[in-house]
Scaffold this motif. Structure first.
Motif, short mmCIF file in Angstrom:
data_model
loop_
_atom_site.label_atom_id
_atom_site.label_comp_id
_atom_site.label_asym_id
_atom_site.label_seq_id
_atom_site.Cartn_x
_atom_site.Cartn_y
_atom_site.Cartn_z
N LEU A 27 16.78 -2.83 0.39
CA LEU A 27 15.95 -3.40 -0.68
C LEU A 27 15.39 -2.30 -1.57
CD1 LEU A 27 14.42 -5.74 -2.03
CD2 LEU A 27 12.61 -5.38 -0.34
N ARG A 28 14.82 -1.27 -0.98
CA ARG A 28 14.24 -0.21 -1.82
C ARG A 28 15.32 0.59 -2.54
NH1 ARG A 28 11.57 4.09 2.46
NH2 ARG A 28 13.55 4.97 3.13
N ALA A 29 16.50 0.76 -1.94
CA ALA A 29 17.59 1.45 -2.64
C ALA A 29 18.06 0.62 -3.83
CB ALA A 29 18.75 1.70 -1.68
N ASN A 30 18.11 -0.70 -3.65
CA ASN A 30 18.50 -1.58 -4.73
C ASN A 30 17.49 -1.50 -5.89
OD1 ASN A 30 20.37 -3.75 -5.62
ND2 ASN A 30 18.50 -4.97 -5.60
N GLU A 31 16.21 -1.50 -5.57
CA GLU A 31 15.17 -1.38 -6.59
C GLU A 31 15.24 -0.01 -7.27
OE1 GLU A 31 13.16 -4.03 -7.57
OE2 GLU A 31 14.65 -4.96 -6.30
N ALA A 32 15.48 1.03 -6.50
CA ALA A 32 15.59 2.38 -7.07
C ALA A 32 16.74 2.46 -8.08
CB ALA A 32 15.79 3.41 -5.96
N ARG A 33 17.86 1.87 -7.74
CA ARG A 33 19.00 1.86 -8.66
C ARG A 33 18.67 1.08 -9.92
NH1 ARG A 33 24.32 -0.99 -6.77
NH2 ARG A 33 22.88 -2.72 -6.94
N TYR A 34 18.02 -0.06 -9.77
CA TYR A 34 17.64 -0.89 -10.92
C TYR A 34 16.74 -0.10 -11.88
CZ TYR A 34 15.15 -4.38 -13.64
OH TYR A 34 14.58 -5.09 -14.66
N PHE A 35 15.69 0.52 -11.35
CA PHE A 35 14.76 1.24 -12.21
C PHE A 35 15.40 2.47 -12.85
CE2 PHE A 35 11.58 -1.31 -10.05
CZ PHE A 35 10.84 -1.72 -11.14
N LYS A 36 16.29 3.13 -12.16
CA LYS A 36 16.98 4.29 -12.72
C LYS A 36 17.92 3.85 -13.84
CE LYS A 36 17.94 8.62 -12.98
NZ LYS A 36 16.98 9.51 -13.60
N LYS A 38 17.99 0.90 -15.59
CA LYS A 38 17.37 0.17 -16.69
C LYS A 38 16.34 0.98 -17.46
CE LYS A 38 15.42 -4.13 -18.11
NZ LYS A 38 16.26 -5.03 -18.79
N TYR A 39 15.52 1.76 -16.74
CA TYR A 39 14.40 2.46 -17.37
C TYR A 39 14.46 3.98 -17.26
CZ TYR A 39 12.39 -2.23 -17.10
OH TYR A 39 12.16 -3.59 -17.20
N ASP A 40 15.47 4.52 -16.58
CA ASP A 40 15.56 5.95 -16.28
C ASP A 40 14.30 6.44 -15.56
OD1 ASP A 40 16.93 8.37 -16.17
OD2 ASP A 40 15.97 9.11 -18.01
N HIS A 41 13.83 5.62 -14.62
CA HIS A 41 12.62 5.89 -13.84
C HIS A 41 13.01 6.17 -12.39
CE1 HIS A 41 8.42 5.50 -12.55
NE2 HIS A 41 8.91 4.82 -11.52
N VAL A 42 12.47 7.24 -11.82
CA VAL A 42 12.72 7.56 -10.41
C VAL A 42 11.75 6.74 -9.56
CG1 VAL A 42 12.70 9.36 -8.64
CG2 VAL A 42 13.55 9.87 -10.95
N PHE A 43 12.28 5.91 -8.68
CA PHE A 43 11.49 5.02 -7.82
C PHE A 43 10.95 5.84 -6.66
CE2 PHE A 43 11.07 1.45 -4.76
CZ PHE A 43 10.34 0.58 -5.55
N THR A 44 9.64 6.04 -6.64
CA THR A 44 8.98 6.88 -5.64
C THR A 44 7.98 6.06 -4.85
OG1 THR A 44 9.18 8.73 -7.17
CG2 THR A 44 7.68 9.01 -5.35
N LEU A 45 8.00 6.23 -3.54
CA LEU A 45 7.09 5.50 -2.65
C LEU A 45 6.14 6.45 -1.95
CD1 LEU A 45 9.69 3.15 -0.97
CD2 LEU A 45 7.97 2.50 -2.63
N GLU A 46 4.99 5.92 -1.55
CA GLU A 46 4.01 6.67 -0.78
C GLU A 46 3.79 5.95 0.55
OE1 GLU A 46 0.73 8.54 -3.57
OE2 GLU A 46 0.79 6.36 -3.75
N PRO A 47 3.34 6.70 1.56
CA PRO A 47 2.95 6.02 2.79
C PRO A 47 1.79 5.06 2.49
CG PRO A 47 3.05 8.40 3.11
CD PRO A 47 3.21 8.14 1.65
N ALA A 48 1.70 3.98 3.24
CA ALA A 48 0.66 2.99 3.00
C ALA A 48 -0.73 3.61 3.04
CB ALA A 48 0.76 1.88 4.03
N SER A 49 -0.92 4.60 3.89
CA SER A 49 -2.24 5.24 3.99
C SER A 49 -2.65 5.93 2.70
CB SER A 49 -2.25 6.25 5.14
OG SER A 49 -1.26 7.24 4.92
N ALA A 50 -1.69 6.37 1.90
CA ALA A 50 -1.98 7.04 0.63
C ALA A 50 -1.97 6.07 -0.55
CB ALA A 50 -0.96 8.15 0.38
N ALA A 51 -1.58 4.83 -0.31
CA ALA A 51 -1.44 3.85 -1.39
C ALA A 51 -2.38 2.66 -1.19
CB ALA A 51 0.00 3.37 -1.47
#
Length: 118
Positions: A27-36, A38-51
């Motif tokens: 799922l997250r790889a699919n979203e990362a590809r979509y954002f890259k 469509k928007y040339d955006h790097v999909f970056t995640l944080e641990p839940a404790s930091a978010a």
């Protein structure tokens, strides 16, 4: 520490404690590809404790808009804005909705269109 999702190599990094880690990774790889693409955006995640602010925002919206309370603990999260669209993602430990992806096979996730301004 933030994690830039690589959609060329689907990885379960940070999701190992989930019984559906492979599906979440897809799922997250699919979203990362979509954002890259469509928007040339790097999909970056944080641990839940930091978010915590992002997770609180998502929980508030789900509660107010859909009367949904998710008991599962999020593993990773992100908030982003592209082309005046603000989005948030929280990846949890549970199965939710099913979606097919050429990149990752069958993946699980869901989204909601919200009615109010947050």
């Amino acid at each position: 520490m933030p994690y830039a999702v690589d959609f060329d190599t689907v990885s379960t990094v940070g999701l190992e404690s989930s019984p559906v880690a492979a599906a979440l990774a897809g799922l997250r790889a699919n979203e990362a590809r979509y954002f890259k693409n469509k928007y040339d955006h790097v999909f970056t995640l944080e641990p839940a404790s930091a978010a915590k602010a992002t997770i609180d925002w998502v929980h508030r919206i789900l509660t107010e808009e859909r009367d949904i309370v998710i008991a599962a603990r999020p593993l990773k999260a992100t908030a982003l804005q592209v082309e005046n669209i603000r989005m948030a993602y929280a990846f949890s430990r549970f199965k939710f909705a099913r979606q097919k992806s050429k990149l990752a096979g069958t993946i699980r996730g869901s989204y909601f269109n919200v009615q109010n301004e947050y």
